[in-house]
Design a protein around this motif. Sequence first.
Motif, PDB file in Angstrom:
ATOM      1  N   VAL A  83      48.058  93.749  28.523  1.00 56.77           N
ATOM      2  CA  VAL A  83      49.056  93.529  27.407  1.00 56.77           C
ATOM      3  C   VAL A  83      49.955  92.174  27.568  1.00 56.77           C
TER       4      VAL A  83
ATOM      5  N   ARG B 160      52.906 102.014  22.762  1.00 57.78           N
ATOM      6  CA  ARG B 160      52.772 100.896  23.490  1.00 57.78           C
ATOM      7  C   ARG B 160      51.540 101.092  24.573  1.00 57.78           C
ATOM      8  N   GLY B 161      50.899 100.111  24.576  1.00 57.21           N
ATOM      9  CA  GLY B 161      49.608  99.932  25.442  1.00 57.21           C
ATOM     10  C   GLY B 161      48.443 100.709  24.600  1.00 57.21           C
TER      11      GLY B 161
ATOM     12  N   THR C   7      48.203  96.776  22.136  1.00 58.60           N
ATOM     13  CA  THR C   7      49.465  96.352  21.873  1.00 58.60           C
ATOM     14  C   THR C   7      50.227  96.603  22.959  1.00 58.60           C
ATOM     15  N   PRO C   8      51.119  95.427  23.070  1.00 56.10           N
ATOM     16  CA  PRO C   8      52.413  95.294  24.206  1.00 56.10           C
ATOM     17  C   PRO C   8      53.568  96.245  23.638  1.00 56.10           C
TER      18      PRO C   8
END
Lengths: 288, 450
Positions: B290, B55-56, B72-73
């Motif tokens: 994000v 994530r991130g 990317t979230p």
Amino acid sequence: MSILYAIIVLGGIGLLGAGILFLVSKRFYVKEDPRIALIEELLPGANCGSCGRSGCHDFACACASATSLDSLVCPGAGDEAMKKIAGIVGLDSVVTRPMVASLKCGGSCQVRPAISEYDGASSCAILQQLGSGTTGCPFGCLGCGDCAEVCNWNAIHIDPVSGLPVVDADKCTGCGVCVSKCPRHVLELRPKGPKGRRVWVACSNTERGAIARKECGAACIGCMKCEKACAFGAVSVKDNLSYIDAEKCKLCRKCILACPTGAILDSGFPVSAKEMAEIALSKQKNNN
Amino acid sequence: MRTFRMGGVHPPENKLTAGCRILDVDLPREVTIAMSQHIGAPAICVVGKGDHVDRGAMVGKASGFVSANVFTPISGTVTGVGKIKNAYGMPVDSVTITATEEDHEKDAERPLWTSALRSSDDIAAMSAKDIVDIIGEAGIVGLGGASFPTRVKLSPPPGKHADILIVNGAECEPYLTNDHALMLEHPDEILAGVRLMMRGAGVDKAIIGIESNKMDAVRLLRGRLEGDKSVSVMELQMKYPQGGEKQLIQAATGREVPSGALPVDVGAIVQNVASAYAVYEAVVFGKPLVDRVVTVTGPSLSGRGNYRVPIGMSMAALIGIAGGIPGDSGKIILGGPMMGRTIVNVDAPTMKGVSGILILPREQSARGDVYPCIRCAGCVLACPMGLEPYRLSLLSAHSHWDSAEGEGIANCIECGCCSYSCPSSRPLLDYIRLGKNTVMAIRKSRSVQK
């Protein structure tokens, strides 16, 4: 009596004006090559710009002062007129191959269903800026008729049934104005071919076959069957899209029979490839 | 009350979601990150199919000065790299990331960015360049809708100097309330972001411009600013396009941006309040861009509201959360009704620039029948840029690009006031936009030839 004064005064002014005009026309007369007027008469006068000049007069001036007609061709006038022009200026005429605008899209309303409605200005150029248009295909014809609007020869009309432009090969001069106007670049100038016979791929979709097929029933899916069917190496598939090289094509139409989606079209043949296939199929049935 | 001098209209506000709290959307199992979510060069994909990303993590790297990173979230595996259809049906480069059950649980259990990455001492010691670099690294772009990379705006070209930062909280578009909600819920964070941007750009004065229909936000921010002389909140008249960059500069400072010039030429930098919030998060928490607040609204939408949406989530899923597409829908518009664009593909992912999704019923969204121009000059009076829209649209309909350029078509900000005010429902902006884009392309080719 007063009417007499009026006649004398107005008539006098008229005569004076005529005298000035006469003197000016003599004094400031611009000598122009008389051939320019003769050439201009032979030109269509559409000022379409397909010769690369700013208009028919400019083209005529260029012809009159040219040393060779190699780069001076008016597609609108045709070879006969160009021969006459060559005679006027005393140069050899260049015989060009007659070209015709061909639509590289077969996405009619029947095979390429609309996924959205558009209620804005009826212009392909505007629709193109908004996205994929009313169908799912981001490459094919938008159908608003920008090409029909710019055609100087009334050679293009939008078929109300298919929603696609239809090019009248007899009227089309191959001037290429529609080709440069089309925002989707789905029109291409192709040689008219012997007796007007030609074969071309009516698709511009470079997406993968599965995606293209979903968007349009008549899309080229890049299956390579046409490339394999061609004995002359005229067909090549690049970026999931087939293209037929008109120089190499011998008009055998095997590619059309091989195409699973009917993306290859023909024109000018007495019996179209589609009918040919049906005849072959019925013969096969009879034999069995 | 301050406003810009020329033109403008006042459409019905329809702020149906005003006062709705920002709702967090659950992390989706799949996101699609487009490489080009900003003005400028698309980002270059830095992941391959099968890679696992946290994530991130960065999935696309900025490919030039005017470009932005994308992240990317969610955690997950890269399941697709290639073209997908964007909201307008055009193929764009993107990366699809799918989360397994394990990834999803991990993300839900251990949300990132709960504690500050940098202490207040660290932040106080940062130089202007450090702050701008963090903003650039975090992929922050203007969240008002134009998506211009924030880092570029904060670093004026050599020889030019800005003396004022104008923060856009006008939200003049009807229906949209995402900036309003953000100002009400995160005033301190926005002010911290504003101060960070002031330091980054080296300006010592900032004005937050807010339209007078959001007095609660004006009072709240003013309350937090007592004793601070450098940042002020300015009430602005309710008039569209109050949030237009050039209009806002004129309303706030009285300065007029000359034709063809940039705001920095008159010493101003304009940033959106949502961008200020993103800057705060990036600098304090080290959080890349994000997610963002999106207003999902429409007269017949049941679950309309302001949602904090992971960027890359499918729009269909987001509309589903908000109650699904109502049966009477005519158009789905990204952004507000004035400047927004109708979409054809709801399966497309959300992007950084999506401030709202507006679903209008058929009878409200349909265009009127087009009648001939009656020369009423309604469009001329409405144009905030002092142009003659009826003339520009005619010139571009007849492909007279040279004349259109001479009439200043390139100054058009595409606000839509002309089309809105036309009693004959003429598609004025449609043609002007075509002419503007064509003239811009001609200018570009001219500069290449030189």
